[in-house]
Design an enzyme around this catalytic site. Structure first.
Site, PDB file in Angstrom:
ATOM      1  N   HIS A 137       0.547  -1.021  -0.065  1.00 14.80           N
ATOM      2  CA  HIS A 137      -0.367  -0.310  -0.140  1.00 14.80           C
ATOM      3  C   HIS A 137       1.119   1.136  -0.236  1.00 14.80           C
ATOM      4  O   HIS A 137       2.151   1.138   0.715  1.00 14.80           O
ATOM      5  CB  HIS A 137      -1.043   0.000   1.552  1.00 14.80           C
ATOM      6  CG  HIS A 137      -0.158  -0.284   2.828  1.00 14.80           C
ATOM      7  ND1 HIS A 137       0.592   1.019   3.367  1.00 14.80           N
ATOM      8  CD2 HIS A 137      -0.332  -0.715   3.764  1.00 14.80           C
ATOM      9  CE1 HIS A 137       1.102   0.886   3.927  1.00 14.80           C
ATOM     10  NE2 HIS A 137       0.096  -0.437   4.839  1.00 14.80           N
TER      11      HIS A 137
ATOM     12  N   CYS B  59       2.604  -5.057   6.221  1.00 19.79           N
ATOM     13  CA  CYS B  59       2.106  -4.821   5.149  1.00 19.79           C
ATOM     14  C   CYS B  59       3.750  -4.028   4.725  1.00 19.79           C
ATOM     15  O   CYS B  59       4.973  -4.224   4.985  1.00 19.79           O
ATOM     16  CB  CYS B  59       0.977  -3.211   5.691  1.00 19.79           C
ATOM     17  SG  CYS B  59      -0.416  -4.005   5.778  1.00 19.79           S
TER      18      CYS B  59
END
Length: 338
Positions: free
Chosen positions: A285, A312
């Site tokens: 992301h 992440c």
């Protein structure tokens, strides 16, 4: 006598009609099984080697591009092309033989909490894990062929499985990439991919040197580099932040905004733009925005430095959008190396 002669042909006809058919076209195929493709015996071909994997640079995203060797503070970091070639070779080997592919899925235990494995312990996060350190939460139970009551290990959400057959009505039989072995897997944990799926898009994340590379397969053993960007992976910091797991995973879903909560609470703290999820709660992301109603932030100077995320992979928001737009869901492989 006339009645007997009339009855005999009729009886013979009925007798023949009740015999089992030897015509293979009359057999009923189990529609819940894997349909085998025709086997073609080909001439023996030399086994592909790492040296035969060709990687050419043809960028489609040219912002923040890293060189093959670059400085971070007092250390020299390099793009680990040899390791990347090894992973691409593995992907070539996976696709060399036709398979019906599936993916293990249990995001947030949506398909049910996996049973306890035969050997388990609690890790540094105080969570149940198998003998290889894979946590029970969001995992898929993997059973040996000799025991479908208690699982041997857990498979991570997002792991590929090459389907081979069914075992009764409740299990798929197949071979997973991690751990690399043949297993029985309850059907509710497996999503079958399209029969004609090919893995032409690959995203490589390097936990050691903190970068992300996107590649596109042009032909067997030939890949084009589409981008090379700094990234920040997950860190080991109980009880909330976790390392980005190593392995090969499938890109499973995308969100234009992935909202996240404050550690230890259900309060929405902010969002990360252009999020592509590949295993458990791990997304590729853009730069996190600590305001649910805030504007997208393009870049952070923490990118490409040290692990800081909660599993992440952070990268520049425009690069995250490049991945979001160009890497197809359920057909892109995410490879995490170190």
């Amino acid at each position: 006598m006339k009645n007997i002669m009339t009855f005999l042909p009729l009886a013979l006809t009925l007798l023949l009609a009740c015999q089992p058919s030897t015509d293979s076209s009359a057999e009923v195929t189990n529609m819940d099984s894997i349909i085998a493709t025709d086997t073609v015996v080909a001439d023996s071909q030399p086994e592909l080697t790492v040296e035969q994997i060709v990687i050419d640079r043809e960028l489609a995203f040219d912002k923040y591009t890293l060189e093959d060797s670059y400085q971070y503070q007092k250390e020299t970091r390099t793009i680990q092309w040899n390791k990347i070639r090894e992973q691409l070779l593995r992907i070539e080997q996976l696709q060399a033989t036709p398979h019906r592919w599936g993916v293990l899925q249990n995001y947030k235990n949506l398909n049910g909490e996996a049973p306890l494995t035969k050997v388990w312990s609690r890790d540094s996060y105080k969570l149940v894990s198998d003998s290889l350190g894979v946590e029970r939460y969001q995992a898929v139970p993997l059973y040996a062929s000799t025991d479908t009551l208690t699982p041997e290990l857990y498979g991570r959400d997002g792991t590929l499985i090459a389907m081979t057959d069914t075992q009764g009505s409740n299990f798929w039989q197949g071979r997973t990439e991690s751990p690399e072995a043949d297993w029985y897997v309850p059907k509710r944990y497996v999503k079958l991919l399209k029969p004609d799926v090919t893995f032409s898009h690959v995203v490589v994340v390097d936990r050691k040197n903190q970068y992300i590379i996107t590649l596109e397969r042009q032909a067997p053993a030939h890949y084009l580099v589409r981008s090379i960007n700094p990234a920040t992976t997950g860190r080991h910091k109980p009880p909330h932040a976790k390392e980005t797991p190593l392995g090969i995973f499938l890109l499973q879903e995308k969100k234009p905004k992935m909202f996240y909560t404050s550690d230890g609470s259900s309060r929405i703290a902010g969002f990360a733009p252009w999020a592509s999820r590949f295993t458990c709660g791990a997304y590729i992301h853009g730069v996190p925005v600590n305001n649910p109603k805030g504007k997208i932030v393009e870049y952070s100077h923490s990118l490409g430095t040290t692990p800081r995320s909660h599993m992440c992979v952070r990268n520049a928001s425009s690069h995250a959008k490049f991945v979001y737009d160009n890497c197809p869901t359920l057909a892109t492989l995410i490879v995490v190396i170190e």
